[in-house]
Design a protein around this motif. Structure first.
Motif, short mmCIF file in Angstrom:
data_model
loop_
_atom_site.label_atom_id
_atom_site.label_comp_id
_atom_site.label_asym_id
_atom_site.label_seq_id
_atom_site.Cartn_x
_atom_site.Cartn_y
_atom_site.Cartn_z
N MET A 215 -11.61 11.14 -13.34
CA MET A 215 -12.00 11.72 -12.05
C MET A 215 -11.26 11.05 -10.89
O MET A 215 -10.62 11.71 -10.08
CB MET A 215 -13.52 11.54 -11.87
N VAL A 216 -11.32 9.71 -10.87
CA VAL A 216 -10.67 8.97 -9.79
C VAL A 216 -9.17 9.21 -9.83
O VAL A 216 -8.53 9.45 -8.80
CB VAL A 216 -10.99 7.46 -9.89
N ARG A 217 -8.64 9.17 -11.06
CA ARG A 217 -7.20 9.41 -11.21
C ARG A 217 -6.82 10.78 -10.69
O ARG A 217 -5.82 10.96 -10.01
CB ARG A 217 -6.81 9.26 -12.68
N TYR A 218 -7.67 11.73 -11.03
CA TYR A 218 -7.41 13.11 -10.60
C TYR A 218 -7.39 13.20 -9.07
O TYR A 218 -6.49 13.79 -8.48
CB TYR A 218 -8.49 14.04 -11.17
N ILE A 219 -8.38 12.56 -8.47
CA ILE A 219 -8.46 12.62 -7.00
C ILE A 219 -7.22 11.99 -6.38
O ILE A 219 -6.62 12.53 -5.46
CB ILE A 219 -9.76 11.94 -6.50
N ILE A 220 -6.81 10.85 -6.92
CA ILE A 220 -5.61 10.18 -6.38
C ILE A 220 -4.40 11.09 -6.52
O ILE A 220 -3.60 11.26 -5.59
CB ILE A 220 -5.38 8.82 -7.09
N LYS A 221 -4.31 11.72 -7.70
CA LYS A 221 -3.19 12.63 -7.93
C LYS A 221 -3.19 13.76 -6.90
O LYS A 221 -2.15 14.11 -6.34
CB LYS A 221 -3.31 13.22 -9.35
N ARG A 222 -4.39 14.28 -6.66
CA ARG A 222 -4.48 15.39 -5.71
C ARG A 222 -4.12 14.95 -4.29
O ARG A 222 -3.50 15.68 -3.53
CB ARG A 222 -5.91 15.97 -5.72
N ILE A 223 -4.54 13.71 -3.96
CA ILE A 223 -4.24 13.21 -2.61
C ILE A 223 -2.73 13.06 -2.43
O ILE A 223 -2.16 13.45 -1.40
CB ILE A 223 -4.98 11.88 -2.33
N VAL A 224 -2.07 12.52 -3.45
CA VAL A 224 -0.62 12.35 -3.39
C VAL A 224 0.05 13.72 -3.23
O VAL A 224 0.92 13.92 -2.38
CB VAL A 224 -0.09 11.61 -4.63
N ALA A 225 -0.40 14.67 -4.06
CA ALA A 225 0.16 16.03 -3.98
C ALA A 225 -0.08 16.61 -2.59
O ALA A 225 0.79 17.27 -2.01
CB ALA A 225 -0.46 16.92 -5.04
N GLY A 226 -1.26 16.33 -2.05
CA GLY A 226 -1.62 16.82 -0.72
C GLY A 226 -0.65 16.29 0.33
O GLY A 226 -0.17 17.03 1.19
N PHE A 227 -0.35 14.98 0.22
CA PHE A 227 0.57 14.38 1.17
C PHE A 227 1.95 15.02 1.09
O PHE A 227 2.59 15.27 2.10
CB PHE A 227 0.68 12.87 0.93
N LEU A 228 2.37 15.27 -0.14
CA LEU A 228 3.69 15.88 -0.31
C LEU A 228 3.72 17.28 0.31
O LEU A 228 4.67 17.63 1.02
CB LEU A 228 4.05 15.95 -1.80
N SER A 229 2.66 18.06 0.07
CA SER A 229 2.69 19.42 0.65
C SER A 229 2.62 19.35 2.16
O SER A 229 3.23 20.16 2.86
CB SER A 229 1.60 20.33 0.08
#
Lengths: 308, 530
Positions: A1-15
């Protein structure tokens, strides 16, 4: 879950970075600049140069881009070109409360009406209730909001003189803008809810629950609703972000001191800083809302595994 | 439980009742609607009508516009002396002037404020309005120091101002927003002093009690204003309503008392009513001819003569402005007399399709091509598009010339004009002071490069005439020179004046007196409501 959220945040920053880059260069590519309008006709060229210098507009575009990113990293969205001495952060914090208040009430209204209406339509499929709610939904989807705004203002303010025309000074002022904003959403949510509920009601487990003798209301409320609300939750991500930040038409017609009006005006005025700032703000909000929606998914429907 | 609910209901009702009470404040309150919030409330940087309309009610310069909206009366200055050579003004200020926070206001405040506008670091867009002061331009462009500028406060009540050239209208400009004083302590305390009510200090009829961004400004009567006893309003609430029809509804419902945002619907509904008031403005709406494309003066003249201005202004423009009969509008006095410049000079422009046709025929005989299609550019605005269509039809009918209309969004329009990508272009000019120069200056060679591209012998002659006027002290010959300059301008027709601008107010039935000055600022200090 935490890993997923971090991944999403990174992707969010890139977009977000892509969004910034695109908006920045597109904005600068539009012909005309912030200081070439009527307002600056009487200003001598030398003074104009000076003003442009102050805003860093005489630098090459890529230099402006880099310094914009540097400022952004410090949380500084820049200074407005049209509202003198106002920072974009100020404009957002000034406009956000009004937009958010209207938006929040509209979301609440849309959910409180849309979900029951859609459910009723599905349960009473083919009956009068279904017909009525589908008529409302169709009208709601097809009538553009500017028509609705002008029409309701004409009816309730001009003809009946029941409601105030502008501002947010009393509770009465909220009725029309919230209603107009929610109307289209109610329609959309009703349709979503109806089709998803119909789908669910055909499922085997519903038949099982019914056969157990559980009252129909409980079957719908406890089992069917939980399963059919997922599309509405998905839709809520972008809806929350866009409604909270205000809509141009509604804010213009009802004179609401919100954020929505800045969008269109800033583009017309070539106010690069405000356009960019708002795009980033709304973009970030959409990314965050979508993330929250995904997390809510996991709670509503344990079958959804987000940890993949 | 029930008691609790009842109590809660009672509380809610009382809260609502108190809300509606605050909505109707005590005393004489005027609710005025503007389309949008001001760009700035700092008089030193305000060069927009929207902003200066509010600023003129918050500040007072050495002189100010009187109750008729036209004549000047004393503001901070009691009197002034002018030196023999017309270059040095010595202003004598009243000794009891106060800021809205109660502290004394002196000549030093004026010195500080004017130098602040000229400071290159402020990058004020209105700075050129001060260039007639000695060394003002040099200081603003970094060529000299602040202490060389001709602004000196000799003591608390004496301000000495030296000018570059004798400027007969200098007293008029001291009433403008950028000449108003700002308080040094307030400005230096915070860069955003003009954005918040508690840091805002002014010296005019009203002070700022609340600034609600994009929503409203609450202005209350300033007890420390020099002429406070002449103000009839206790409070002016300025609200921002962008939408024209919402503004009209609000006015009809009594939610607002006055507005300058008058939609064409309002225009039609209140046509001929006392509630729709018009005020002459020193401004002219005109069209630029691109002199590099339409090189033949006869063609430009023919185009101008072939326009039936009255048909356009009285039938197609909702506010029905007065058709131009020259470039200088009504409202500018002739040589400081009671006479109006326009009335004195008379009509320079008429509708004469026969002369137009024969002028064009002469040009055609010399090789002018009438078969080509020419371009009219306008902004994406209903009125401008309608007017362009009418001109297109008139030119087709009376001259047999073909025009196409291209519209541009306002953000790009001026760039297109500056690039010269047009044959005929919408344009306009509003002056700042009571002197023909305020209008005629907009066609000097520096300005023409970016609009009509008028050049050559006559253009240079026009320039020389204006330069001569600027240096002349004998007003009689100066004014006859202005008359000649305007005639030359109309004869050469690098432009085609269409109508004289006016400003309007739509007022509620409770408003007994309202006035706009000749720049279109609404002066609340003279407004009276029942």
């Amino acid at each position: 879950m935490v890993r997923y959220i971090i991944k999403r945040i990174v992707a969010g920053f890139l977009s977000l970075l892509m969004l910034i880059t695109l908006t920045f260069f597109l904005m600068h590519a539009i012909p005309g600049g912030p200081f070439s309008s009527d307002k600056y006709r009487k200003t001598p060229q030398a003074v104009l140069e000076q003003i442009q210098d102050q805003y860093g507009l005489n630098e090459p575009v890529y230099v402006q881009y880099i310094s914009y990113l540097q400022n952004l990293a410090k949380g500084n969205l820049g200074v407005s070109f049209t509202k003198l001495n106002y920072s974009v952060n100020d404009l957002i914090s000034n406009g956000m409360p009004a937009s958010a208040k209207i938006g929040f009430l509209a979301i609440l209204l849309a959910l409180l009406i849309g979900i029951p209406l859609g459910t009723t339509a599905a349960v009473r499929r083919g009956h009068l209730a279904d017909g009525v709610s589908m008529v409302i939904a169709t009208v709601g989807v097809s009538v553009p909001s500017f028509v609705l705004c002008v029409l309701t203002m004409y009816l309730f303010c001009d003809r009946l003189k029941l409601l105030p025309t502008y501002g947010l000074s009393s509770w009465k002022c909220y009725i029309l803008p919230v209603g107009c904003m929610a109307f289209g959403q109610i329609a959309y949510i009703t349709r979503l809810m109806r089709s998803s509920m119909l789908e669910t009601l055909r499922q085997d487990f519903i038949r099982t629950e019914r056969s157990k003798g559980i009252p129909e209301l409980a079957v719908i409320g406890k089992y069917a609703l939980k399963n059919s609300i997922l599309p509405v939750i998905t839709y809520m991500g972008p809806m929350v972000a866009t409604l909270l930040t205000g809509t141009f038409i509604i804010e213009k017609v009802f004179s609401i001191p919100g954020l929505g009006r800045y969008f269109v005006n800033a583009i017309g005025d070539r106010d690069y800083a405000v356009t960019l700032g708002l795009t980033i703000f709304v973009g970030a909000l959409i990314i965050i809302c979508n993330l929250i929606v995904d997390i809510i998914y996991a709670f509503v429907d344990p079958r959804v595994k987000i940890d993949r | 439980m029930r008691k609790k609910i009842a109590a809660a209901l009672m509380a809610a009702v009382t809260a609502m009742a108190s809300l509606s009470v605050t909505a109707f404040a005590e005393g004489n309150v005027l609710k005025f609607a503007l389309t949008q919030e001001c760009e700035t409330l700092d008089p030193g940087t305000s060069d927009y009508l929207q902003s200066s309309a509010v600023i003129m009610n918050l500040f007072m310069g050495l002189y100010m516009t009187g109750q008729d909206g036209i004549t000047l009366t004393n503001g901070c200055a009691e009197s002034y002396d002018l030196s023999e050579d017309g270059l040095t003004y010595t202003f004598h200020l009243y000794d009891d002037l106060l800021w809205s926070d109660g502290t004394p206001l002196t000549a030093h405040d004026f010195e500080y404020s004017w130098l602040r506008v000229l400071d290159p670091a402020l990058a004020s867009g209105v700075v050129s309005n001060m260039y007639m002061i000695k060394n003002a331009e040099a200081y603003n462009t970094g060529k000299c120091e602040a202490d060389e500028v001709g602004i000196t406060a000799v003591d608390d009540t004496t301000l000495v101002v030296e000018l570059e050239n004798p400027t007969s209208y200098f007293i008029d400009v001291t009433a403008e927003a950028c000449y108003c004083p700002v308080q040094q302590a307030a400005v230096e305390a915070s860069a955003t002093w003009s954005q918040k009510a508690d840091t805002y200090v002014c010296n005019g009829a009203f002070k700022v009690s609340e600034i609600n961004p994009e929503e409203s400004y609450i202005l209350t009567k300033n007890e420390n204003y020099k002429y406070a006893d002449t103000i009839s309003l206790d409070e002016t609430d300025i609200v921002f309503i962008a939408d024209g029809s919402a503004t009209l509804t609000a006015l009809k419902n009594g939610e607002i008392d006055m507005t300058n945002n008058i939609s064409s619907q309002a225009q039609a509904e209140f046509d001929g009513s006392d509630q729709l008031m018009s005020f002459a403005t020193i401004g002219t709406c005109y069209y630029d001819f691109n002199c590099e494309h339409l090189t033949d003066t006869r063609v430009r003249k023919a185009l101008s003569l072939a326009i039936d201005r009255d048909t356009i202004t009285q039938n197609l423009i909702p506010s029905k402005p007065v058709s131009s009969t020259g470039f200088i509008p009504y409202g500018i006095s002739y040589n400081d007399s009671e006479e109006d410049f326009r009335t004195t000079v008379g009509d320079l422009l008429t509708f004469d399709k026969d002369t137009a046709k024969s002028l064009l025929d002469e040009a055609v005989a010399d090789g002018f091509d009438t078969s080509a299609t020419y371009t009219i550019i306008v902004k994406n605005d209903e009125e401008q598009k309608t007017v362009a269509q009418a001109m297109q039809a008139m030119w087709k009918e009376y001259l047999g010339m073909n025009f196409e209309i291209v519209t541009y969004e306002s953000g790009t329009y001026w760039d297109v004009v500056h690039q010269g990508d047009f044959d005929v272009a919408y344009d306009g000019w509003t002056g700042d002071y009571d002197d023909p120069d305020t209008m005629l200056e907009c066609f000097n060679q520096v300005e023409c490069v970016t609009q009509n591209r008028w050049s050559g012998e006559n253009a240079e002659k026009y320039d020389a005439m204006l330069k001569e006027c600027a240096a002349m002290t004998d007003q009689t010959s100066r004014f006859s020179e202005f008359v000649e300059a305007e005639k030359l301008l109309i004869d050469e027709s690098p432009i085609m004046p269409l109508y004289f601008r006016k400003s309007q107010l739509l007022v509620g039935t409770n408003v007994t007196y309202a006035i706009n000055d000749t720049l279109g600022h609404t002066l609340f200090k003279y407004t009276e409501v029942e």
